[in-house]
Design an enzyme around this catalytic site. Structure first.
Site, PDB file in Angstrom:
ATOM      1  N   ASN A   1     -11.377  -4.842 -10.242  1.00  0.00           N
ATOM      2  CA  ASN A   1     -10.015  -4.710  -9.741  1.00  0.00           C
ATOM      3  C   ASN A   1      -9.329  -6.058  -9.966  1.00  0.00           C
ATOM      4  O   ASN A   1      -9.580  -7.014  -9.238  1.00  0.00           O
ATOM      5  CB  ASN A   1     -10.074  -4.352  -8.254  1.00  0.00           C
ATOM      6  CG  ASN A   1      -8.709  -4.050  -7.675  1.00  0.00           C
ATOM      7  OD1 ASN A   1      -7.686  -4.281  -8.334  1.00  0.00           O
ATOM      8  ND2 ASN A   1      -8.675  -3.548  -6.462  1.00  0.00           N
TER       9      ASN A   1
ATOM     10  N   LYS B   1     -11.715  -8.727  -8.189  1.00  0.00           N
ATOM     11  CA  LYS B   1     -12.730  -8.224  -7.258  1.00  0.00           C
ATOM     12  C   LYS B   1     -13.677  -7.348  -8.062  1.00  0.00           C
ATOM     13  O   LYS B   1     -13.231  -6.660  -8.988  1.00  0.00           O
ATOM     14  CB  LYS B   1     -12.077  -7.349  -6.180  1.00  0.00           C
ATOM     15  CG  LYS B   1     -11.323  -8.121  -5.143  1.00  0.00           C
ATOM     16  CD  LYS B   1     -10.937  -7.163  -4.008  1.00  0.00           C
ATOM     17  CE  LYS B   1      -9.751  -7.707  -3.262  1.00  0.00           C
ATOM     18  NZ  LYS B   1      -8.883  -6.706  -2.691  1.00  0.00           N
TER      19      LYS B   1
ATOM     20  N   ARG C   1      -9.781  -0.392 -12.040  1.00  0.00           N
ATOM     21  CA  ARG C   1      -8.683   0.182 -11.284  1.00  0.00           C
ATOM     22  C   ARG C   1      -7.396  -0.183 -12.032  1.00  0.00           C
ATOM     23  O   ARG C   1      -7.123  -1.359 -12.267  1.00  0.00           O
ATOM     24  CB  ARG C   1      -8.648  -0.441  -9.902  1.00  0.00           C
ATOM     25  CG  ARG C   1      -7.532   0.110  -9.112  1.00  0.00           C
ATOM     26  CD  ARG C   1      -7.159  -0.766  -7.965  1.00  0.00           C
ATOM     27  NE  ARG C   1      -6.461   0.067  -7.029  1.00  0.00           N
ATOM     28  CZ  ARG C   1      -6.652   0.032  -5.743  1.00  0.00           C
ATOM     29  NH1 ARG C   1      -7.503  -0.792  -5.228  1.00  0.00           N
ATOM     30  NH2 ARG C   1      -5.978   0.816  -4.966  1.00  0.00           N
TER      31      ARG C   1
ATOM     32  N   HIS D   1      -2.213   4.444  -4.217  1.00  0.00           N
ATOM     33  CA  HIS D   1      -3.379   4.658  -3.334  1.00  0.00           C
ATOM     34  C   HIS D   1      -4.051   6.008  -3.622  1.00  0.00           C
ATOM     35  O   HIS D   1      -4.734   6.563  -2.755  1.00  0.00           O
ATOM     36  CB  HIS D   1      -2.978   4.667  -1.838  1.00  0.00           C
ATOM     37  CG  HIS D   1      -2.690   3.314  -1.275  1.00  0.00           C
ATOM     38  ND1 HIS D   1      -1.802   3.129  -0.243  1.00  0.00           N
ATOM     39  CD2 HIS D   1      -3.174   2.092  -1.576  1.00  0.00           C
ATOM     40  CE1 HIS D   1      -1.743   1.842   0.060  1.00  0.00           C
ATOM     41  NE2 HIS D   1      -2.574   1.186  -0.743  1.00  0.00           N
TER      42      HIS D   1
ATOM     43  N   HIS E   1      -3.281   6.007   4.786  1.00  0.00           N
ATOM     44  CA  HIS E   1      -3.965   4.781   4.357  1.00  0.00           C
ATOM     45  C   HIS E   1      -3.190   3.570   4.901  1.00  0.00           C
ATOM     46  O   HIS E   1      -2.064   3.308   4.473  1.00  0.00           O
ATOM     47  CB  HIS E   1      -4.044   4.736   2.820  1.00  0.00           C
ATOM     48  CG  HIS E   1      -4.727   3.506   2.311  1.00  0.00           C
ATOM     49  ND1 HIS E   1      -5.941   3.542   1.663  1.00  0.00           N
ATOM     50  CD2 HIS E   1      -4.386   2.197   2.368  1.00  0.00           C
ATOM     51  CE1 HIS E   1      -6.319   2.312   1.346  1.00  0.00           C
ATOM     52  NE2 HIS E   1      -5.375   1.475   1.761  1.00  0.00           N
ATOM     53  N   LEU E   2      -3.803   2.859   5.835  1.00  0.00           N
ATOM     54  CA  LEU E   2      -3.140   1.702   6.443  1.00  0.00           C
ATOM     55  C   LEU E   2      -3.962   0.447   6.187  1.00  0.00           C
ATOM     56  O   LEU E   2      -4.927   0.149   6.900  1.00  0.00           O
ATOM     57  CB  LEU E   2      -2.969   1.933   7.957  1.00  0.00           C
ATOM     58  CG  LEU E   2      -2.281   3.236   8.374  1.00  0.00           C
ATOM     59  CD1 LEU E   2      -2.259   3.380   9.887  1.00  0.00           C
ATOM     60  CD2 LEU E   2      -0.869   3.310   7.799  1.00  0.00           C
TER      61      LEU E   2
ATOM     62  N   ASN F   1      -3.263  -3.577   3.867  1.00  0.00           N
ATOM     63  CA  ASN F   1      -2.117  -4.470   3.666  1.00  0.00           C
ATOM     64  C   ASN F   1      -0.946  -3.675   3.121  1.00  0.00           C
ATOM     65  O   ASN F   1       0.181  -3.819   3.544  1.00  0.00           O
ATOM     66  CB  ASN F   1      -2.490  -5.610   2.728  1.00  0.00           C
ATOM     67  CG  ASN F   1      -3.227  -6.691   3.464  1.00  0.00           C
ATOM     68  OD1 ASN F   1      -2.793  -7.113   4.533  1.00  0.00           O
ATOM     69  ND2 ASN F   1      -4.355  -7.114   2.928  1.00  0.00           N
ATOM     70  N   GLY F   2      -1.247  -2.798   2.136  1.00  0.00           N
ATOM     71  CA  GLY F   2      -0.279  -1.800   1.703  1.00  0.00           C
ATOM     72  C   GLY F   2      -0.558  -0.533   2.496  1.00  0.00           C
ATOM     73  O   GLY F   2      -1.694  -0.290   2.881  1.00  0.00           O
TER      74      GLY F   2
ATOM     75  N   ARG G   1      -4.510  -7.393  12.973  1.00  0.00           N
ATOM     76  CA  ARG G   1      -5.447  -7.809  14.025  1.00  0.00           C
ATOM     77  C   ARG G   1      -4.802  -8.889  14.904  1.00  0.00           C
ATOM     78  O   ARG G   1      -4.864  -8.833  16.126  1.00  0.00           O
ATOM     79  CB  ARG G   1      -6.716  -8.354  13.381  1.00  0.00           C
ATOM     80  CG  ARG G   1      -7.910  -8.268  14.264  1.00  0.00           C
ATOM     81  CD  ARG G   1      -9.160  -8.578  13.511  1.00  0.00           C
ATOM     82  NE  ARG G   1      -8.919  -8.764  12.073  1.00  0.00           N
ATOM     83  CZ  ARG G   1      -9.859  -8.763  11.151  1.00  0.00           C
ATOM     84  NH1 ARG G   1     -11.083  -8.588  11.494  1.00  0.00           N
ATOM     85  NH2 ARG G   1      -9.570  -8.941   9.886  1.00  0.00           N
TER      86      ARG G   1
ATOM     87  N   ASN H   1     -10.075   0.537  11.725  1.00  0.00           N
ATOM     88  CA  ASN H   1     -10.552  -0.394  12.758  1.00  0.00           C
ATOM     89  C   ASN H   1      -9.752  -0.460  14.040  1.00  0.00           C
ATOM     90  O   ASN H   1     -10.269  -0.900  15.057  1.00  0.00           O
ATOM     91  CB  ASN H   1     -10.616  -1.808  12.170  1.00  0.00           C
ATOM     92  CG  ASN H   1     -11.707  -1.928  11.132  1.00  0.00           C
ATOM     93  OD1 ASN H   1     -12.856  -1.634  11.409  1.00  0.00           O
ATOM     94  ND2 ASN H   1     -11.330  -2.315   9.926  1.00  0.00           N
TER      95      ASN H   1
ATOM     96  N   GLU I   1     -12.798   3.168  -2.471  1.00  0.00           N
ATOM     97  CA  GLU I   1     -12.178   3.331  -3.783  1.00  0.00           C
ATOM     98  C   GLU I   1     -13.133   2.941  -4.908  1.00  0.00           C
ATOM     99  O   GLU I   1     -13.161   3.566  -5.964  1.00  0.00           O
ATOM    100  CB  GLU I   1     -10.893   2.495  -3.849  1.00  0.00           C
ATOM    101  CG  GLU I   1      -9.811   3.055  -2.937  1.00  0.00           C
ATOM    102  CD  GLU I   1      -8.729   2.061  -2.596  1.00  0.00           C
ATOM    103  OE1 GLU I   1      -9.007   1.138  -1.803  1.00  0.00           O
ATOM    104  OE2 GLU I   1      -7.616   2.198  -3.108  1.00  0.00           O
TER     105      GLU I   1
HETATM  106  P1  ADP Z   1      -6.154  -4.127   1.542  1.00  0.00           P
HETATM  107  O1  ADP Z   1      -4.993  -3.194   1.595  1.00  0.00           O
HETATM  108  O2  ADP Z   1      -5.797  -5.498   1.047  1.00  0.00           O
HETATM  109  O3  ADP Z   1      -7.406  -3.538   0.940  1.00  0.00           O
HETATM  110  P2  ADP Z   1      -7.441  -3.697   4.123  1.00  0.00           P
HETATM  111  O4  ADP Z   1      -7.549  -2.231   3.908  1.00  0.00           O
HETATM  112  O5  ADP Z   1      -8.674  -4.502   4.244  1.00  0.00           O
HETATM  113  O6  ADP Z   1      -6.487  -4.408   3.083  1.00  0.00           O
HETATM  114  O7  ADP Z   1      -6.577  -3.877   5.480  1.00  0.00           O
HETATM  115  C1  ADP Z   1      -6.169  -5.121   5.938  1.00  0.00           C
HETATM  116  C2  ADP Z   1      -5.466  -4.948   7.275  1.00  0.00           C
HETATM  117  O8  ADP Z   1      -6.382  -4.351   8.210  1.00  0.00           O
HETATM  118  C3  ADP Z   1      -4.993  -6.261   7.883  1.00  0.00           C
HETATM  119  O9  ADP Z   1      -3.704  -6.107   8.416  1.00  0.00           O
HETATM  120  C4  ADP Z   1      -6.005  -6.477   8.993  1.00  0.00           C
HETATM  121  O10 ADP Z   1      -5.477  -7.229  10.053  1.00  0.00           O
HETATM  122  C5  ADP Z   1      -6.237  -5.049   9.440  1.00  0.00           C
HETATM  123  N1  ADP Z   1      -7.421  -4.943  10.309  1.00  0.00           N
HETATM  124  C6  ADP Z   1      -8.719  -5.117  10.007  1.00  0.00           C
HETATM  125  N2  ADP Z   1      -9.494  -5.002  11.139  1.00  0.00           N
HETATM  126  C7  ADP Z   1      -8.636  -4.755  12.162  1.00  0.00           C
HETATM  127  C8  ADP Z   1      -8.789  -4.539  13.569  1.00  0.00           C
HETATM  128  N3  ADP Z   1      -9.976  -4.556  14.154  1.00  0.00           N
HETATM  129  N4  ADP Z   1      -7.670  -4.316  14.294  1.00  0.00           N
HETATM  130  C9  ADP Z   1      -6.459  -4.297  13.726  1.00  0.00           C
HETATM  131  N5  ADP Z   1      -6.245  -4.492  12.419  1.00  0.00           N
HETATM  132  C10 ADP Z   1      -7.317  -4.717  11.634  1.00  0.00           C
END
Ligand code: ADP
Length: 419
Positions: free
Chosen positions: A7, A14, A103, A193, A221-222, A224-225, A298, A349, A400
């Protein structure tokens, strides 16, 4: 078959090394052998490699090393993978890696499924640069780099983020602007996504023993994006990201949906160029923009819960409210669904964010189970609604890389890969 999944981003690569074949796919026992990331390519790059032990734990190594470009980064990854130092079982030379799966963000209207890469496919991915100027050139760098390192003999496969959404009907993908702009410039909703949404529907149907045609779910899907997808009969019917990943939900730093007239207004008031306005919407908006603190959910939840920070709470409120509205509109578009499914770093999470999103959806048929919701974090999959809830809520961690490895295997073997 050992597959290297790549990726490539603007200054990062990555990777995951995955062992898979038809039987392993069938039994869902494909193995991740190693993974890692190289960041800050172009300068003193940060290298972080890990090997997965047989008991599932990992041993990692980090270093800082100057790497001038993506080719150098990929060469570094390849040398490490075959090195005695990494000591990955079954891997001692380049020939132990059967294929490379990439990807690729944008496949446009033509590239609607995963494909073995040849000169024609490269030309088609290049044609899509116009639609994804920030992403496709980076993905292509990875493809060129593998050609260079392997001397042109490597089998490479492209897996597109847009492909799953090729089933969107015209009334869902067309913007209500003059039709000739769709004809002339291919301006339409493509959605992204797709690999994640496809994985989520695949796992859900496996867990429930359903045929693909009977999967009617909303995948959320939540990360960064962020994006949401209405999946009817196992196919994408609608999705929130548009011609680019900027549309739709509120994201870490992206605004998502916005009145288009704001762009000109903002440019005028702040003396910005169009490029500067777009940069504000992509990089300084979303959770970061509203909270003024961070794009990291987080940290925002901690600020909201522990410090009662008003703007952190507001950012989460806006984030959850937008998702609620989309769930409502997709339930209408689909004429109902059996489940909503959370995935991505936040979706997997944060029970806090999930409960914000699902509170007040009782009328739609969601009855949450607080204990299940709290207990489902860190890679766990499962139902988080009450048994008997008319609309169920689930968490299914996305994977993915696994989808890319499986598609790569299927393409190399000449098998039909699911779209
Ligand atoms: P990407 O889209 O870059 O692959 P991820 O799917 O890893 O990113 O998601 C990153 C997001 O998930 C960040 O906003 C991070 O703070 C949030 N996140 C991870 N663990 C937790 C948690 N325990 N509580 C709240 N948000 C979390």
């Amino acid at each position: 078959m050992n597959i290297l999944v790549l990726n490539c981003g603007s200054s990062s690569v990555k990777f995951q090394l995955i062992n898979t074949d038809a039987q392993l796919i069938e039994q869902n026992t494909d193995k991740r052998l190693a993974y890692g990331v190289i960041e800050r390519i172009g300068g003193p790059a940060l290298v972080n490699f890990s090997v997965v032990n047989t008991d599932g734990t990992s041993r990692s190594q980090r270093e800082a090393v100057p790497l001038r470009d993506h080719s150098a980064a990929i060469e570094k990854i390849m040398q490490w993978i075959i090195s005695p130092e990494a000591n990955i079982p079954g891997i001692t030379s380049y020939t132990d890696i059967a294929a490379i799966g990439h990807r690729v963000v944008h496949g446009g209207e033509e590239l609607t499924k995963s494909m073995l890469i040849d000169d024609e496919v490269i030309r088609q991915i290049e044609d899509c640069i116009d639609l994804a100027p920030l992403h496709n050139p980076q993905n292509l760098k990875g493809i060129y780099a593998i050609k260079k390192v392997f001397g042109g003999t490597a089998k490479q496969v492209a897996v597109f983020d847009t492909a799953f959404h090729h089933t969107l009907p015209d009334y869902a993908y067309l913007y209500a602007i003059p039709y000739q702009f769709y004809r002339r410039h291919k301006i339409r909703r493509y959605g992204f996504h797709g690999v994640s949404h496809r994985y989520v529907q695949f796992r859900y149907r496996t867990l429930l023993g359903l045929e693909r045609e009977n999967v009617n779910v909303i995948s959320i899907h939540l990360g960064n994006g962020c994006s949401i997808c209405a999946i009817k009969g196992g196919r994408s019917l609608d999705t929130s990201m548009g011609m680019t990943p900027l549309e739709g939900l509120v994201m870490g730093t992206r605004s998502g949906d916005i009145d288009p007239a704001i762009l000109e207004h903002l440019a005028h008031k702040e003396g910005y160029s169009m490029a500067e306005v777009e940069s504000v919407l992509n990089k300084q908006s979303g959770l970061l923009g509203i909270s003024g603190l961070t794009n990291d959910m987080r940290e925002l939840v901690a600020e909201a819960v522990e410090n009662d920070d008003r703007r952190a709470k507001l950012a989460i409120e806006v984030f959850a409210y937008r998702i609620k509205k989309y769930i409502g509109s997709y339930l209408a578009a689909m004429n109902g669904a059996s489940a909503i499914i959370f995935t991505g770093g936040i979706g997997e999470n944060s029970d806090y964010v999930r409960s914000k999103i699902t509170s007040g959806l009782e009328w739609m048929g969601i009855q949450m189970n607080g204990e299940r919701n709290k207990a489902t974090t860190r890679g766990k999959e499962g139902k988080i609604s009450e048994d008997g809830s008319r609309l169920e809520a689930w968490v299914i961690p996305t994977n993915e890389e696994l989808m890319i490895a499986r598609d790569t295997f299927r393409c190399v073997m000449g098998l039909e890969s699911p779209r």
